[in-house]
Scaffold this active site. Structure first.
Site, PDB file in Angstrom:
ATOM      1  CD  GLU A  84      -7.880 -10.228  -3.426  1.00  0.00           C
ATOM      2  OE1 GLU A  84      -6.712 -10.476  -3.064  1.00  0.00           O
ATOM      3  OE2 GLU A  84      -8.806  -9.974  -2.636  1.00  0.00           O
ATOM      4  CE1 TYR A 116      -9.415  -3.629   0.672  1.00  0.00           C
ATOM      5  CE2 TYR A 116      -8.864  -1.487  -0.255  1.00  0.00           C
ATOM      6  CZ  TYR A 116      -8.495  -2.639   0.433  1.00  0.00           C
ATOM      7  OH  TYR A 116      -7.197  -2.793   0.890  1.00  0.00           O
ATOM      8  CE  LYS A 128      -3.868  -2.340   2.310  1.00  0.00           C
ATOM      9  NZ  LYS A 128      -4.855  -2.260   3.418  1.00  0.00           N
TER      10      LYS A 128
HETATM   11  P1  TYD Z   1     -10.645  -5.806   5.595  1.00  0.00           P
HETATM   12  O1  TYD Z   1     -10.900  -6.552   4.320  1.00  0.00           O
HETATM   13  O2  TYD Z   1     -11.654  -5.879   6.687  1.00  0.00           O
HETATM   14  O3  TYD Z   1      -9.237  -6.233   6.276  1.00  0.00           O
HETATM   15  P2  TYD Z   1      -7.858  -6.886   5.765  1.00  0.00           P
HETATM   16  O4  TYD Z   1      -7.101  -5.851   4.966  1.00  0.00           O
HETATM   17  O5  TYD Z   1      -7.143  -7.226   7.042  1.00  0.00           O
HETATM   18  O6  TYD Z   1      -8.214  -8.108   4.935  1.00  0.00           O
HETATM   19  O7  TYD Z   1     -10.440  -4.266   5.269  1.00  0.00           O
HETATM   20  C1  TYD Z   1      -9.759  -3.871   4.124  1.00  0.00           C
HETATM   21  C2  TYD Z   1      -9.034  -2.584   4.386  1.00  0.00           C
HETATM   22  O8  TYD Z   1      -9.956  -1.560   4.727  1.00  0.00           O
HETATM   23  C3  TYD Z   1      -8.056  -2.627   5.535  1.00  0.00           C
HETATM   24  O9  TYD Z   1      -6.843  -3.268   5.225  1.00  0.00           O
HETATM   25  C4  TYD Z   1      -7.894  -1.172   5.821  1.00  0.00           C
HETATM   26  C5  TYD Z   1      -9.282  -0.600   5.543  1.00  0.00           C
HETATM   27  N1  TYD Z   1     -10.028  -0.363   6.801  1.00  0.00           N
HETATM   28  C6  TYD Z   1     -10.066   0.925   7.302  1.00  0.00           C
HETATM   29  O10 TYD Z   1      -9.500   1.868   6.707  1.00  0.00           O
HETATM   30  N2  TYD Z   1     -10.743   1.157   8.465  1.00  0.00           N
HETATM   31  C7  TYD Z   1     -11.351   0.147   9.156  1.00  0.00           C
HETATM   32  O11 TYD Z   1     -11.966   0.408  10.229  1.00  0.00           O
HETATM   33  C8  TYD Z   1     -11.291  -1.194   8.629  1.00  0.00           C
HETATM   34  C9  TYD Z   1     -11.949  -2.344   9.361  1.00  0.00           C
HETATM   35  C10 TYD Z   1     -10.623  -1.399   7.442  1.00  0.00           C
END
Ligand code: TYD
Length: 139
Positions: A126, A49, A9
């Protein structure tokens, strides 16, 4: 052998942690099978996302992910999908254990250094989202 997708990132790229993160995957016995630097678009992020688009934090996440290019990696190895998630640690870097990439290098739950596919289904989707077949090597 499985393949997973890692996205380095903007905080990882901007803080010059690209080499350190790739080193950790290689030290764990995984192999780089594809790599590309790319600017995320709004459309690509909405697809990637999709499960988060309705969240109140989504605009901040989108701005962060578009604040600089990211580096997409295809990483191969036995059990790599689950093992990479363990290596990465939980979403919130502040809650991630020492020794995990997010625990050692991340800042919070948005600036958390990298993405890793969370299931075989997600990894397959992905891989085709971020790579053309000619951009993957070592199969
Ligand atoms: P998620 O798919 O829940 O987690 P991961 O990356 O661990 O698989 O979320 C995707 C991304 O969304 C996460 O890496 C960062 C962002 N995010 C936030 O910015 N704020 C938040 O409160 C959450 C839960 C995620």
């Amino acid at each position: 052998m499985e393949t997973t997708v890692i996205l380095l990132k903007p905080d990882c790229v901007g803080r010059r942690l690209v080499g350190e993160v790739i080193r950790r995957f290689e030290a764990a016995g995984f192999t780089i099978k594809g790599a590309k630097m790319m600017a995320m678009t709004r459309e690509l992020l909405r697809e990637h996302y999709a499960h988060l688009v309705a969240e109140p934090f989504y605009p901040l996440l989108e701005a962060f992910m578009m604040s600089s290019p990211v580096i997409a990696l295809a990483v191969g190895g036995d059990g790599v999908i689950e093992r990479a998630r363990t290596l990465v640690g939980p979403t919130d870097s502040r809650k991630a254990a020492a020794g995990t990439i997010r625990g050692d290098l991340g800042t919070d739950n948005r600036r958390n250094i990298l993405h890793a596919s969370d299931s075989p289904e997600a990894a397959a989707k992905e891989l085709s989202r971020f790579f053309h077949s000619g951009e993957l090597f070592g199969d």
